[in-house]
Design an enzyme around this catalytic site. Sequence first.
Site, PDB file in Angstrom:
ATOM      1  N   VAL A 110       0.846  -1.205   0.000  1.00 17.26           N
ATOM      2  CA  VAL A 110       0.000   0.000   0.000  1.00 17.26           C
ATOM      3  C   VAL A 110       0.879   1.252   0.000  1.00 17.26           C
ATOM      4  O   VAL A 110       1.960   1.254   0.599  1.00 17.26           O
ATOM      5  CB  VAL A 110      -0.894  -0.025   1.272  1.00 17.26           C
ATOM      6  CG1 VAL A 110      -1.698   1.255   1.417  1.00 17.26           C
ATOM      7  CG2 VAL A 110      -1.837  -1.219   1.224  1.00 17.26           C
ATOM      8  N   ALA A 112       2.783   2.587  -2.154  1.00 13.21           N
ATOM      9  CA  ALA A 112       4.149   2.288  -2.596  1.00 13.21           C
ATOM     10  C   ALA A 112       4.347   2.566  -4.084  1.00 13.21           C
ATOM     11  O   ALA A 112       5.395   2.265  -4.639  1.00 13.21           O
ATOM     12  CB  ALA A 112       4.475   0.830  -2.286  1.00 13.21           C
ATOM     13  N   LEU A 114       2.528   1.220  -6.568  1.00 10.66           N
ATOM     14  CA  LEU A 114       2.194   0.080  -7.425  1.00 10.66           C
ATOM     15  C   LEU A 114       0.697   0.005  -7.749  1.00 10.66           C
ATOM     16  O   LEU A 114       0.215  -0.991  -8.269  1.00 10.66           O
ATOM     17  CB  LEU A 114       2.669  -1.231  -6.778  1.00 10.66           C
ATOM     18  CG  LEU A 114       4.179  -1.313  -6.492  1.00 10.66           C
ATOM     19  CD1 LEU A 114       4.541  -2.659  -5.859  1.00 10.66           C
ATOM     20  CD2 LEU A 114       5.008  -1.108  -7.761  1.00 10.66           C
ATOM     21  N   ASP A 160      -3.864   4.741 -13.236  1.00 11.03           N
ATOM     22  CA  ASP A 160      -3.876   3.551 -12.378  1.00 11.03           C
ATOM     23  C   ASP A 160      -5.128   2.687 -12.610  1.00 11.03           C
ATOM     24  O   ASP A 160      -5.007   1.483 -12.868  1.00 11.03           O
ATOM     25  CB  ASP A 160      -3.753   3.933 -10.893  1.00 11.03           C
ATOM     26  CG  ASP A 160      -2.361   4.431 -10.530  1.00 11.03           C
ATOM     27  OD1 ASP A 160      -1.574   4.715 -11.450  1.00 11.03           O
ATOM     28  OD2 ASP A 160      -2.060   4.538  -9.334  1.00 11.03           O
TER      29      ASP A 160
HETATM   30  C1  MEV Z   1       0.387   7.544  -9.548  1.00 12.82           C
HETATM   31  O1  MEV Z   1       0.462   6.143  -9.777  1.00 12.82           O
HETATM   32  C2  MEV Z   1       0.639   8.294 -10.827  1.00 12.82           C
HETATM   33  C3  MEV Z   1       0.601   9.813 -10.732  1.00 12.82           C
HETATM   34  O2  MEV Z   1       0.952  10.308 -12.023  1.00 12.82           O
HETATM   35  C4  MEV Z   1      -0.756  10.330 -10.324  1.00 12.82           C
HETATM   36  C5  MEV Z   1      -1.813  10.143 -11.403  1.00 12.82           C
HETATM   37  O3  MEV Z   1      -1.483   9.936 -12.572  1.00 12.82           O
HETATM   38  O4  MEV Z   1      -3.007  10.248 -11.061  1.00 12.82           O
HETATM   39  C6  MEV Z   1       1.623  10.349  -9.743  1.00 12.82           C
END
Ligand code: MEV
Length: 334
Positions: A110, A112, A114, A160
Amino acid sequence: MKRLSVASAPAKVILFGEHFVVYNKPAIVMAINMRAYAKSKPEESQKIIIESKSMNISGAFTISGDYQPIIGGFEGKEKLLPIYVAIKSILERAGEERGVRVEIDSTIPVAAGLGSSAAVSVASAAAVSSLLELNISREDIFMAALEAERIVHENPSGVDPAISTYGGLIVYRKGDGIRRLSVDARLPLVVGDTGIKRVTGEMVLLVGEMRRRYPLVVDRIMDSGEAIVDVGVEALRRGDLKTIGDLMNINHALLCALGLSNETIERLIHAARRAGAFGAKLTGAGGGGCMIALSPPDRINYVVRAIENAGGRAFITDISLEGVRVEVQQPNSA
Ligand code: MEV
C-alpha cells in the site's frame, strides 16, 4: 443475483511519464503479476459492508454514505471510502439499491506506487457487478474506479484504474483512452520497495506548486517527458532494452528535478545501476514507495541483491496481460 462472486485486478508499474500524465502528457504503464482480490456476497441489511484483510479494517456504509466501524474505528473510514465509492458507482449505474458485502485480499504493498488502491477499487467494482449479474462493460468498471481515485487524490490522471482494468502494456493519455503496445522482448524488471509510505496527493500537489512557480521550466520538463514516451514506444516495439534503460534514467532525472526523489530512492537506484541494470527510476508518485530497474536477464539476481544490500525489499516482476477478471468459482466454495 449470484451467492458469491470473486474478481481480481493487477498492480502496475509506470515505465515512463508519471506526474506528467496528470497534465495531459502520455505515460507508458505495465500491469504486473501481483493482484488484489475482492469477494462479494449479498447482504440483507441493505448496507455496503467492506472488510479489508490486508489492512485489518472493516466497516458498514449506508447507501447514503454514513459509516459504522466494525474493526479499526472511525479512522478506517478514510481507507475504505474509495472502495465504497467504486461499489456505489456500479450500483447506481445499474439502478440497484441492494446491500453487498465485499472482502478484500491483496498482497500489493500500500502507498508504494504500485497502484494498490486502484487495483482494489477495480476488483471490487467487478466483483459486485458480477454478483448482481449486471451488464457492465470494462469502461464502466474503469469509470467507477476513477471516481474512487478522486477520493485518493484530487486530480487523478486515471492511469492507475486504466491499467488495472485493461492489463498488459499501454500508452495512456487522459481523455484519449488507452493504446496497447506489444513488445518484442521480455522486460526483466526488478521492483525495489524503499518501505517509505507516501501520500500520492501530496506528491501531485508538490509538482503543481513547482509548475506554478516555474511554469516555463516545468513545462519544458514535461515536454521532455512526452518525448521520452514517443522514443520509448519505438524502443519497446523493437525490444531495445539498452535504449529503454537510458530513457528510464533520463525520466528519473526529470522526476528528481521536480523534487520527487529522496536519499533512499537514490541509494536503491544507484545500487541497481552499479549492479548492471540498463536503467532505473522511481515509479509512481515518488517521495518513497518503489523504484524499478530494467536488467539484462543474466544480471537480474545481482540487481535484486544490490537493491536488498542497499536496504530495499526487491522482487522480480513480469507483465500481466490480463487486466480485471472475474474468477471462476468452485461449485461449493463460499
Ligand atoms: C500515480 O500512480 C501516478 C501519478 O501520475 C498520479 C496520477 O497519474 O493520477 C503520480
